[in-house]
Design a protein around this motif. Sequence first.
Motif, mmCIF file in Angstrom:
data_model
loop_
_atom_site.group_PDB
_atom_site.id
_atom_site.type_symbol
_atom_site.label_atom_id
_atom_site.label_comp_id
_atom_site.label_asym_id
_atom_site.label_seq_id
_atom_site.Cartn_x
_atom_site.Cartn_y
_atom_site.Cartn_z
ATOM 1 N N TYR A 356 0.803 -1.219 0.000
ATOM 2 C CA TYR A 356 0.000 0.000 0.000
ATOM 3 C C TYR A 356 0.837 1.271 0.000
ATOM 4 O O TYR A 356 0.400 2.302 -0.508
ATOM 5 N N ILE A 357 2.017 1.223 0.602
ATOM 6 C CA ILE A 357 2.878 2.402 0.649
ATOM 7 C C ILE A 357 4.245 2.033 0.088
ATOM 8 O O ILE A 357 4.518 0.861 -0.202
ATOM 9 N N LYS A 358 5.123 3.021 -0.073
ATOM 10 C CA LYS A 358 6.455 2.765 -0.611
ATOM 11 C C LYS A 358 7.222 1.805 0.290
ATOM 12 O O LYS A 358 7.067 1.826 1.507
ATOM 13 N N PHE A 359 8.067 0.985 -0.349
ATOM 14 C CA PHE A 359 8.763 -0.065 0.377
ATOM 15 C C PHE A 359 9.623 0.500 1.494
ATOM 16 O O PHE A 359 9.640 -0.031 2.602
ATOM 17 N N ASN A 360 10.370 1.568 1.218
ATOM 18 C CA ASN A 360 11.242 2.138 2.241
ATOM 19 C C ASN A 360 10.451 2.642 3.444
ATOM 20 O O ASN A 360 10.872 2.469 4.593
ATOM 21 N N HIS A 361 9.303 3.252 3.185
ATOM 22 C CA HIS A 361 8.456 3.718 4.287
ATOM 23 C C HIS A 361 7.910 2.529 5.077
ATOM 24 O O HIS A 361 7.850 2.566 6.316
ATOM 25 N N ALA A 362 7.505 1.478 4.358
ATOM 26 C CA ALA A 362 6.994 0.279 5.033
ATOM 27 C C ALA A 362 8.085 -0.358 5.887
ATOM 28 O O ALA A 362 7.817 -0.847 6.993
ATOM 29 N N TYR A 363 9.308 -0.340 5.389
ATOM 30 C CA TYR A 363 10.434 -0.912 6.136
ATOM 31 C C TYR A 363 10.651 -0.137 7.433
ATOM 32 O O TYR A 363 10.829 -0.737 8.509
ATOM 33 N N ILE A 364 10.643 1.185 7.351
ATOM 34 C CA ILE A 364 10.878 2.015 8.543
ATOM 35 C C ILE A 364 9.787 1.793 9.581
ATOM 36 O O ILE A 364 10.071 1.609 10.768
ATOM 37 N N VAL A 365 8.534 1.789 9.134
ATOM 38 C CA VAL A 365 7.415 1.597 10.066
ATOM 39 C C VAL A 365 7.486 0.220 10.723
ATOM 40 O O VAL A 365 7.317 0.083 11.939
ATOM 41 N N SER A 366 7.768 -0.812 9.930
ATOM 42 C CA SER A 366 7.822 -2.177 10.462
ATOM 43 C C SER A 366 8.978 -2.343 11.443
ATOM 44 O O SER A 366 8.815 -2.903 12.532
ATOM 45 N N ALA A 367 10.163 -1.856 11.060
ATOM 46 C CA ALA A 367 11.333 -1.980 11.928
ATOM 47 C C ALA A 367 11.139 -1.203 13.224
ATOM 48 O O ALA A 367 11.478 -1.692 14.319
ATOM 49 N N LEU A 368 10.570 -0.010 13.132
ATOM 50 C CA LEU A 368 10.337 0.806 14.326
ATOM 51 C C LEU A 368 9.327 0.137 15.251
ATOM 52 O O LEU A 368 9.514 0.114 16.483
ATOM 53 N N SER A 369 8.274 -0.427 14.678
ATOM 54 C CA SER A 369 7.240 -1.083 15.485
ATOM 55 C C SER A 369 7.801 -2.277 16.255
ATOM 56 O O SER A 369 7.556 -2.444 17.456
ATOM 57 N N ILE A 370 8.574 -3.111 15.568
ATOM 58 C CA ILE A 370 9.130 -4.305 16.212
ATOM 59 C C ILE A 370 10.188 -3.923 17.240
ATOM 60 O O ILE A 370 10.279 -4.532 18.315
ATOM 61 N N THR A 371 10.979 -2.911 16.954
ATOM 62 C CA THR A 371 11.995 -2.459 17.916
ATOM 63 C C THR A 371 11.339 -1.965 19.201
ATOM 64 O O THR A 371 11.786 -2.300 20.311
ATOM 65 N N ILE A 372 10.286 -1.176 19.056
ATOM 66 C CA ILE A 372 9.567 -0.685 20.244
ATOM 67 C C ILE A 372 8.940 -1.842 21.016
ATOM 68 O O ILE A 372 9.000 -1.896 22.252
ATOM 69 N N MET A 373 8.360 -2.800 20.299
ATOM 70 C CA MET A 373 7.719 -3.939 20.953
ATOM 71 C C MET A 373 8.722 -4.747 21.772
ATOM 72 O O MET A 373 8.500 -5.037 22.964
ATOM 73 N N ILE A 374 9.850 -5.114 21.155
ATOM 74 C CA ILE A 374 10.833 -5.951 21.845
ATOM 75 C C ILE A 374 11.519 -5.170 22.966
ATOM 76 O O ILE A 374 11.808 -5.710 24.041
ATOM 77 N N THR A 375 11.778 -3.883 22.734
ATOM 78 C CA THR A 375 12.389 -3.055 23.776
ATOM 79 C C THR A 375 11.483 -2.967 25.002
ATOM 80 O O THR A 375 11.940 -3.121 26.148
ATOM 81 N N GLY A 376 10.198 -2.730 24.765
ATOM 82 C CA GLY A 376 9.246 -2.674 25.876
ATOM 83 C C GLY A 376 9.145 -3.996 26.612
ATOM 84 O O GLY A 376 9.060 -4.033 27.850
ATOM 85 N N TYR A 377 9.182 -5.093 25.838
ATOM 86 C CA TYR A 377 9.108 -6.412 26.469
ATOM 87 C C TYR A 377 10.371 -6.690 27.287
ATOM 88 O O TYR A 377 10.306 -7.269 28.387
ATOM 89 N N ALA A 378 11.543 -6.274 26.756
ATOM 90 C CA ALA A 378 12.802 -6.470 27.487
ATOM 91 C C ALA A 378 12.785 -5.732 28.820
ATOM 92 O O ALA A 378 13.220 -6.264 29.854
ATOM 93 N N TYR A 379 12.262 -4.503 28.825
ATOM 94 C CA TYR A 379 12.187 -3.750 30.084
ATOM 95 C C TYR A 379 11.162 -4.369 31.028
ATOM 96 O O TYR A 379 11.372 -4.438 32.250
#
Length: 442
Positions: A356-379
């Motif tokens: 639905y959106i440009k690949f680079n934008h999709a990559y940034i959103v996906s990577a940021l979402s997973i990083t926040i999820m795992i970081t929150g879980y680690a804490y």
Amino acid sequence: MINTQETIKKTSNYIRNSATFKIFSIGILVLVLLIPTSMIRSLINEREHRKNSVVDEISSKWGNSQTITGPFITIPYKNFYKDYKDKTKYDLHYLHILPEELSISGKIRPEIRYRSLYEAVMYNVNLDIHGKLKIPELSQLNIEDKNILWDKAFFSIGISDLRGIQERIEIKFNGSVYNCNPGLTTTDLASSGVGTLVRSLRPEGSNTFSFKININGSEQLNFIPVGESSNVTLRSPWPSPSFNGAFLPTSRAVNNHGFTASWKVLHLNRNYPQYWVDNQYKIEPSAFGLKLILTTDVYQKTTRILKYASMFIIFTFAAFFISEIIKKRKLHPIQYILIGLAILVFYTLLISLSEYIKFNHAYIVSALSITIMITGYAYGILRNKRFAYTVSGILAIMYLYLFIVLQLEDYALIMGSVGLFVILSSVMYITRKIDWYAIETN
């Protein structure tokens, strides 16, 4: 009974505290996570297959990939023989004659067509074709001149998908003008095409011809070098061509504004002569040309980065395992599984968003979402901000590194090797002072 309980307790404590057993367990978990990784790969293949089906549907109405064969002359002749009753009969054979010189030039005008989530590359090309042709000495083929049906000489142009033809094709042959009709005298050289009878054929001396073709196609345009000297020149505003087939361009220039490419192929470069009878030779293997590539093919990109999924899982698990050793806080295998699944969710997010959106934008959103999820879980499980920030930094570096590898396609191997070297060196440096035997005995 007491000894049995003590043995079970000691075994349980060993399993709980043993670094060796924990590493072994993590290895098993990594192998288990290969199952959902395979499922994600199947999902990508399914989406790509769906996209290809849509592209084929669009192409079938516009014009499929085109292969231009020819032009060439086909002349029927009679071959007489005696049957078993000693009666004279004849078979009809076809002499195919290829041009001495063949020059093709054209401009490809690309166009992107959309259907639902998918896009397909179409093109229209105007080809200017001219050359000259000479009838060989018939004695070389053991054909008598009187047996040749000169009035049936047929000028043929092989075109793989006739639906793409946009304008009438007029042949100028030795000063005379002929209108082409669909169909070929034989399918010895091409399976489909157009042609016309030429009454102005000169059995001796050179025959000149010229004509134009306005044709639609999709993705690929190929030519078969039937000339003793074949010269093809193409230009287009498309910035990402892929030159393929039996011959590469002798010269080319590709930039963001388009490309120009020229081929020169001699008859000595291919495995068939300039004339023969019937279907003695196959000419398809000598085809060459280009493909208009969509550099935004999200399925190919996602498939490429999915190859690094195991590396992501291993190094993320390693970060948590080292934290266990340093912080003296044990993690349950289920927690490792949840972390691994979170890493794999990145790929499903990426493939779904990139449709639905440009690949680079999709990559940034996906990577940021997973990083926040795992970081929150680690804490949440370790209650240590420093470690949570460390995990966040590790994931950010890995996703950035993967993005760089994705952009530098030609240098992916060396980038991957250097990256693994740096990561492994860092792990060895961080763990250099850990006494693994002391951990086993605690």
